[in-house]
Design a protein around this motif. Structure first.
Motif, PDB file in Angstrom:
ATOM      1  N   ASP A  28     -31.713 -29.353  64.628  1.00 19.20           N
ATOM      2  CA  ASP A  28     -31.137 -30.387  63.926  1.00 19.20           C
ATOM      3  C   ASP A  28     -30.932 -30.413  62.574  1.00 19.20           C
ATOM      4  O   ASP A  28     -30.540 -31.695  62.173  1.00 19.20           O
ATOM      5  N   LEU A  29     -31.225 -29.355  61.655  1.00 19.71           N
ATOM      6  CA  LEU A  29     -31.102 -29.579  60.691  1.00 19.71           C
ATOM      7  C   LEU A  29     -29.567 -29.791  60.140  1.00 19.71           C
ATOM      8  O   LEU A  29     -29.409 -30.554  58.986  1.00 19.71           O
ATOM      9  N   VAL A  30     -28.583 -29.378  60.708  1.00 14.57           N
ATOM     10  CA  VAL A  30     -27.167 -29.295  60.299  1.00 14.57           C
ATOM     11  C   VAL A  30     -27.080 -31.067  60.321  1.00 14.57           C
ATOM     12  O   VAL A  30     -25.986 -31.306  59.637  1.00 14.57           O
ATOM     13  N   GLU A  31     -27.716 -31.715  60.953  1.00 13.38           N
ATOM     14  CA  GLU A  31     -27.272 -33.170  60.963  1.00 13.38           C
ATOM     15  C   GLU A  31     -27.781 -34.130  59.552  1.00 13.38           C
ATOM     16  O   GLU A  31     -27.449 -35.163  59.460  1.00 13.38           O
ATOM     17  N   ASP A  32     -28.687 -33.403  58.933  1.00 13.83           N
ATOM     18  CA  ASP A  32     -29.076 -33.893  57.760  1.00 13.83           C
ATOM     19  C   ASP A  32     -28.962 -32.767  56.490  1.00 13.83           C
ATOM     20  O   ASP A  32     -29.824 -31.898  56.232  1.00 13.83           O
ATOM     21  N   ARG A  33     -27.935 -33.314  55.703  1.00 12.22           N
ATOM     22  CA  ARG A  33     -27.651 -32.282  54.582  1.00 12.22           C
ATOM     23  C   ARG A  33     -28.962 -32.235  53.590  1.00 12.22           C
ATOM     24  O   ARG A  33     -29.157 -31.034  53.145  1.00 12.22           O
ATOM     25  N   ALA A  34     -29.167 -33.569  53.626  1.00 11.84           N
ATOM     26  CA  ALA A  34     -30.560 -33.211  52.261  1.00 11.84           C
ATOM     27  C   ALA A  34     -31.539 -32.294  52.693  1.00 11.84           C
ATOM     28  O   ALA A  34     -32.371 -31.521  51.826  1.00 11.84           O
ATOM     29  N   VAL A  35     -32.037 -32.570  53.874  1.00 14.22           N
ATOM     30  CA  VAL A  35     -33.110 -31.670  54.660  1.00 14.22           C
ATOM     31  C   VAL A  35     -32.797 -30.349  54.977  1.00 14.22           C
ATOM     32  O   VAL A  35     -33.557 -29.504  54.412  1.00 14.22           O
ATOM     33  N   THR A  36     -31.446 -30.226  55.088  1.00 14.92           N
ATOM     34  CA  THR A  36     -30.898 -28.516  55.002  1.00 14.92           C
ATOM     35  C   THR A  36     -31.203 -27.956  53.833  1.00 14.92           C
ATOM     36  O   THR A  36     -31.502 -26.781  53.589  1.00 14.92           O
ATOM     37  N   LEU A  37     -30.929 -28.750  52.475  1.00 13.87           N
ATOM     38  CA  LEU A  37     -30.957 -28.028  51.388  1.00 13.87           C
ATOM     39  C   LEU A  37     -32.267 -27.861  50.973  1.00 13.87           C
ATOM     40  O   LEU A  37     -32.674 -26.766  50.193  1.00 13.87           O
ATOM     41  N   ALA A  38     -33.025 -28.798  51.231  1.00 14.32           N
ATOM     42  CA  ALA A  38     -34.462 -28.604  50.908  1.00 14.32           C
ATOM     43  C   ALA A  38     -35.167 -27.315  51.838  1.00 14.32           C
ATOM     44  O   ALA A  38     -35.998 -26.601  51.016  1.00 14.32           O
ATOM     45  N   ALA A  39     -34.681 -27.108  52.843  1.00 15.62           N
ATOM     46  CA  ALA A  39     -34.948 -26.148  54.046  1.00 15.62           C
ATOM     47  C   ALA A  39     -34.667 -24.750  53.497  1.00 15.62           C
ATOM     48  O   ALA A  39     -35.305 -23.499  53.224  1.00 15.62           O
ATOM     49  N   ALA A  40     -33.333 -24.843  52.754  1.00 13.23           N
ATOM     50  CA  ALA A  40     -32.814 -23.654  52.261  1.00 13.23           C
ATOM     51  C   ALA A  40     -33.446 -22.990  50.980  1.00 13.23           C
ATOM     52  O   ALA A  40     -33.461 -21.845  50.837  1.00 13.23           O
ATOM     53  N   GLY A  41     -34.096 -24.012  50.309  1.00 17.08           N
ATOM     54  CA  GLY A  41     -34.919 -23.742  48.975  1.00 17.08           C
ATOM     55  C   GLY A  41     -35.997 -22.927  49.469  1.00 17.08           C
ATOM     56  O   GLY A  41     -36.553 -22.124  48.267  1.00 17.08           O
ATOM     57  N   GLU A  42     -36.549 -22.580  50.544  1.00  8.16           N
ATOM     58  CA  GLU A  42     -37.554 -21.864  50.907  1.00  8.16           C
ATOM     59  C   GLU A  42     -37.037 -20.565  51.677  1.00  8.16           C
ATOM     60  O   GLU A  42     -37.956 -19.587  51.966  1.00  8.16           O
ATOM     61  N   ALA A  43     -35.824 -20.471  51.850  1.00  5.29           N
ATOM     62  CA  ALA A  43     -35.487 -19.453  53.019  1.00  5.29           C
ATOM     63  C   ALA A  43     -35.110 -18.181  52.240  1.00  5.29           C
ATOM     64  O   ALA A  43     -34.329 -18.119  51.257  1.00  5.29           O
ATOM     65  N   ASP A  44     -35.535 -16.925  52.918  1.00  7.23           N
ATOM     66  CA  ASP A  44     -34.943 -15.661  52.515  1.00  7.23           C
ATOM     67  C   ASP A  44     -33.736 -15.243  53.256  1.00  7.23           C
ATOM     68  O   ASP A  44     -32.844 -14.593  52.949  1.00  7.23           O
ATOM     69  N   ALA A  45     -33.562 -15.907  54.647  1.00  4.67           N
ATOM     70  CA  ALA A  45     -32.567 -15.842  55.318  1.00  4.67           C
ATOM     71  C   ALA A  45     -32.351 -17.230  56.079  1.00  4.67           C
ATOM     72  O   ALA A  45     -32.960 -18.100  56.148  1.00  4.67           O
ATOM     73  N   LEU A  46     -30.816 -17.326  56.143  1.00  2.94           N
ATOM     74  CA  LEU A  46     -30.306 -18.594  56.941  1.00  2.94           C
ATOM     75  C   LEU A  46     -29.602 -18.084  57.770  1.00  2.94           C
ATOM     76  O   LEU A  46     -28.732 -17.414  57.750  1.00  2.94           O
ATOM     77  N   ILE A  47     -29.563 -18.877  59.130  1.00  2.00           N
ATOM     78  CA  ILE A  47     -28.967 -18.545  60.217  1.00  2.00           C
ATOM     79  C   ILE A  47     -28.032 -19.964  60.700  1.00  2.00           C
ATOM     80  O   ILE A  47     -28.829 -20.768  60.698  1.00  2.00           O
ATOM     81  N   VAL A  48     -26.755 -19.744  60.701  1.00  2.00           N
ATOM     82  CA  VAL A  48     -26.008 -20.880  60.958  1.00  2.00           C
ATOM     83  C   VAL A  48     -24.855 -20.641  62.007  1.00  2.00           C
ATOM     84  O   VAL A  48     -24.587 -19.584  62.233  1.00  2.00           O
ATOM     85  N   ARG A  49     -24.241 -21.971  62.602  1.00  2.00           N
ATOM     86  CA  ARG A  49     -22.817 -21.688  63.294  1.00  2.00           C
ATOM     87  C   ARG A  49     -21.709 -22.274  62.486  1.00  2.00           C
ATOM     88  O   ARG A  49     -21.780 -21.679  61.089  1.00  2.00           O
ATOM     89  N   ASN A  50     -21.067 -22.961  62.617  1.00  2.00           N
ATOM     90  CA  ASN A  50     -19.759 -23.305  62.006  1.00  2.00           C
ATOM     91  C   ASN A  50     -20.094 -24.585  61.091  1.00  2.00           C
ATOM     92  O   ASN A  50     -19.291 -24.968  60.110  1.00  2.00           O
TER      93      ASN A  50
END
Length: 311
Positions: A28-50
């Protein structure tokens, strides 16, 4: 190292990650851009669809990012130049959903050509529209035009030929001596538009392909032709397509991708009461089987990239 997954995938595939990786599955991260950006800040790898936009803003918020795993093959939601500049690997799940998309194309071609599968309401109301619905056609003997002749279009050609379809294709990027041309007659784009009874699009969204199938291009198609788009929204002028369907200039269309995704009520209003139109929410390549394949390949791709030494 931390892996962040922003959209849905087969959860059983997550067991393929090694135990020393911290995996956050949050579709559900894709539904909230701000939360996605925050989560990406901790990520070594990111898995996404389109739907997750891996753009300059996200890359700037992800200083540790080493790899982006794409649950699919389209890359227009990923800033490829930005990733390359940072040395971030981008790993699409090439080939994993090819069969699913190919079957969608053939299935919608059958449905739109026959035009007989939307009569439930009328029949339940006591009508018997046998005369009208008995005027649909067979696909055998028709010409299937594939605009773009990559792996998915080649799979469509493989399914179409045994059904009695004549297969033609246009792809200036595929060399004339490529063995794939054994399964399709090579035409120019202009000739293909004139000859296709069923037109299926298999193109990336680029500045050159945006709006490619506009009112002028649609007017080149045969009267009664069918259009199927499983590639990317923005390639088809949706308003012009609706006009051509309403006037009867085209015989039918199937759209799995849209200029605005997800399609909201405002964007969707233009499709109201358009005849012989199939709309699906970007799922041509999403079947139970394909989701398993895509997920497993993506886990393997991401894990392999994380094991590479940092340069």
């Amino acid at each position: 190292m931390k892996v962040v997954i922003t959209e849905f995938m087969d959860q059983d595939a997550l067991t393929g990650f090694s135990a020393d990786l911290d995996v956050r599955y949050a579709p559900d991260l894709v539904e909230d851009r701000a939360v996605t950006l925050a989560a990406a800040g901790e990520a070594d790898a990111l898995i996404v669809r389109n739907r997750t936009q891996v753009d300059a803003e996200l890359l700037a918020s992800a200083p540790k990012l080493r790899v982006v795993g794409r649950l699919g093959v389209g890359l227009d939601n990923i800033d490829m130049a930005g990733c390359a500049a940072r040395g971030i690997a981008v790993c699409p799940a090439i080939g994993a959903n090819t069969r699913s998309v190919a079957e969608y194309v053939i299935g919608t071609a059958f449905s739109l050509s026959r035009g007989a599968y939307a009569a439930n309401a009328a029949m339940i109301a006591g009508e018997w529209p046998r005369g009208t619905l008995g005027q649909g056609g067979e696909i055998a003997g028709r010409t299937l035009g594939l605009l773009g002749f990559g792996a998915i279009a080649q799979a469509v050609a493989g399914l179409a030929a045994p059904l009695g379809l004549r297969v033609v294709a246009a792809d200036p990027h595929l060399p004339p001596d490529h063995p794939a041309w054994r399964d399709a007659q090579r035409l120019s784009r202009e000739t293909l538009l004139r000859e296709a009874d069923i037109l299926s699009l298999h193109l990336p969204l680029t500045p050159e392909t945006a709006g490619l199938l506009d009112a002028e291009a649609l007017a080149q198609l045969k009267p009664g032709a069918i259009v199927i788009n499983t590639s990317r929204g923005g390639i088809v002028d949706e308003a012009a397509l609706c006009d051509a369907l309403r006037t009867g200039r085209l015989g039918g269309a199937a759209l799995d991708v849209f200029a605005s995704e997800p399609l909201d009520a405002t964007a969707g209003a233009q499709f109201a009461d358009v005849p012989n139109l199939i709309l699906t929410p970007h799922i041509a390549g999403v079947t139970a089987e394909a989701n398993i394949r895509v997920s497993r390949i993506t886990v393997d791709n991401v894990q392999r990239a994380l094991m590479e030494p940092v340069t």
